[in-house]
Design a protein around this motif. Sequence first.
Motif, PDB file in Angstrom:
ATOM      1  N   ARG A  98     -19.364 -28.652 -16.462  1.00 56.46           N
ATOM      2  CA  ARG A  98     -20.042 -29.219 -17.847  1.00 56.46           C
ATOM      3  C   ARG A  98     -20.810 -27.752 -18.444  1.00 56.46           C
ATOM      4  O   ARG A  98     -20.940 -26.934 -17.677  1.00 56.46           O
ATOM      5  N   HIS A  99     -21.248 -28.114 -19.456  1.00 58.34           N
ATOM      6  CA  HIS A  99     -21.822 -26.877 -20.314  1.00 58.34           C
ATOM      7  C   HIS A  99     -23.075 -27.669 -21.205  1.00 58.34           C
ATOM      8  O   HIS A  99     -22.818 -28.617 -21.750  1.00 58.34           O
ATOM      9  N   LEU A 100     -24.289 -27.055 -20.805  1.00 57.23           N
ATOM     10  CA  LEU A 100     -25.459 -27.309 -21.440  1.00 57.23           C
ATOM     11  C   LEU A 100     -25.828 -26.209 -22.269  1.00 57.23           C
ATOM     12  O   LEU A 100     -25.882 -25.161 -21.810  1.00 57.23           O
ATOM     13  N   LEU A 101     -25.747 -26.317 -23.677  1.00 57.76           N
ATOM     14  CA  LEU A 101     -26.262 -25.478 -24.765  1.00 57.76           C
ATOM     15  C   LEU A 101     -27.452 -25.705 -25.191  1.00 57.76           C
ATOM     16  O   LEU A 101     -27.767 -26.786 -26.092  1.00 57.76           O
ATOM     17  N   ILE A 102     -28.713 -24.710 -24.960  1.00 57.18           N
ATOM     18  CA  ILE A 102     -29.950 -24.842 -25.686  1.00 57.18           C
ATOM     19  C   ILE A 102     -29.945 -24.015 -26.714  1.00 57.18           C
ATOM     20  O   ILE A 102     -30.036 -22.545 -26.563  1.00 57.18           O
ATOM     21  N   THR A 103     -30.057 -24.412 -27.929  1.00 61.69           N
ATOM     22  CA  THR A 103     -30.116 -23.508 -28.904  1.00 61.69           C
ATOM     23  C   THR A 103     -31.424 -22.901 -29.400  1.00 61.69           C
ATOM     24  O   THR A 103     -31.427 -21.557 -29.739  1.00 61.69           O
ATOM     25  N   GLY A 104     -32.314 -23.347 -28.943  1.00 63.79           N
ATOM     26  CA  GLY A 104     -33.810 -23.014 -29.270  1.00 63.79           C
ATOM     27  C   GLY A 104     -34.593 -23.735 -30.375  1.00 63.79           C
ATOM     28  O   GLY A 104     -33.834 -24.054 -31.412  1.00 63.79           O
TER      29      GLY A 104
END
Length: 403
Positions: free
Chosen positions: A251-257
């Motif tokens: 899976r992929h967790l994307l934290i944009t900020g």
Amino acid sequence: MDISIVLYSHDSVGLGHARRNRPLAYALAAHLPALVGGTVRGLLIAGHPDAGRDPLPEGWDWLVLPGMTRSSDGKGFRPRRLDMHGERLRDLRSATIDAALAAFDPDLLIADRHPFGIDGELRPVLANVRARGTRTVLGLREVLDTPRVAAAEWDALGGAEQVAELLDAVWVYGDHHVYDPRLTGELPGPLARLAITTGYLGHGRPAGRPSRGRTSPKPPPPYVLTVLGGGSDGGELARIAARATLPEGHRHLLITGPQMSDADLQEVREIAAHSGDATTVVHSAPDVPELIAEAVSVVCMGGYNTLAEVMATSTPALVVPRARRRQEQPRRAAALAALGAVETLDAAGLTPQDITAWLERSVTTRTDRTGIDLDGLSVVPHLAARLLNSSVRTAPEVTSHAV
């Protein structure tokens, strides 16, 4: 003795400066009392409202100034929100800082990266606190910019000698075996002679804002992580990472900020939605260091704080540094890549296929970073004690960092 400390950051772009000062506050609060034989209280001066949302040690607090940010031409500063002339706001900020420090009467003032703040707002403040006996320190990330750009910035402040006259020390938050600005020319002689490298502020960083009412966005393992620091300039990398194909079963967790624009955030979420539920996009997370440590691979930009958190783990990292406006991030990424601590790719021409290929390769590996000095947060309290009281005995490890 009882000690009062002020840490200053102007925070005109993102939160990198405040994010360096906050772990320093925790380290000083935890370790300095035993070294000076008294209590330690502190004040963090910041220029972005998001800075004050993160907790501080007991007896410490935030003073958040009216914000300033870069003007559209990149050559000056303007108010972030207030409808007033930039010079008047600079004077308001300067007077606010001066009044606060007159009342707080600090023993130690640590300014992050910019010794005189925005448009010189700290210059009169430094003169006043030094007249009252406050010790003054300039804290620097290990990479400033190209030597030519750094030299021009020191000249614009009146020259390195004039800056050095208002300082007692310069603390470089890095490992001189990785990158040494005293040798590259980024720190001219008068400042280099005051400079000590502390080690990266990697081990012992505190958690972010409390998760009361919030749960960690951590997906079930195994997962890959994309983390973009403050996110104000991470939109393009976020879009590319969201289009990458994940290794099977991941899976992929994307934290944009938190500083990513609403428009960029919405676009990234729309791209990620095409992957079904495999990619989760969040604006921020309270436990980024833990998420990095538990990820199988991480894609990130080349900011100081993100890489300090990455270096404290064995998680393989692909660094895609920001290259516009400053060369700080590419130079940091190249120095760490030369030691095998990270891999790096240029943002120009980067494709989702590039990230896909790297993820396939990296998710079954770990990275040994044990040779990099990440103990700056345990060293700084000893340096502060030595500066505040020359009779305080410093620990042996300080000598090895400071020489």
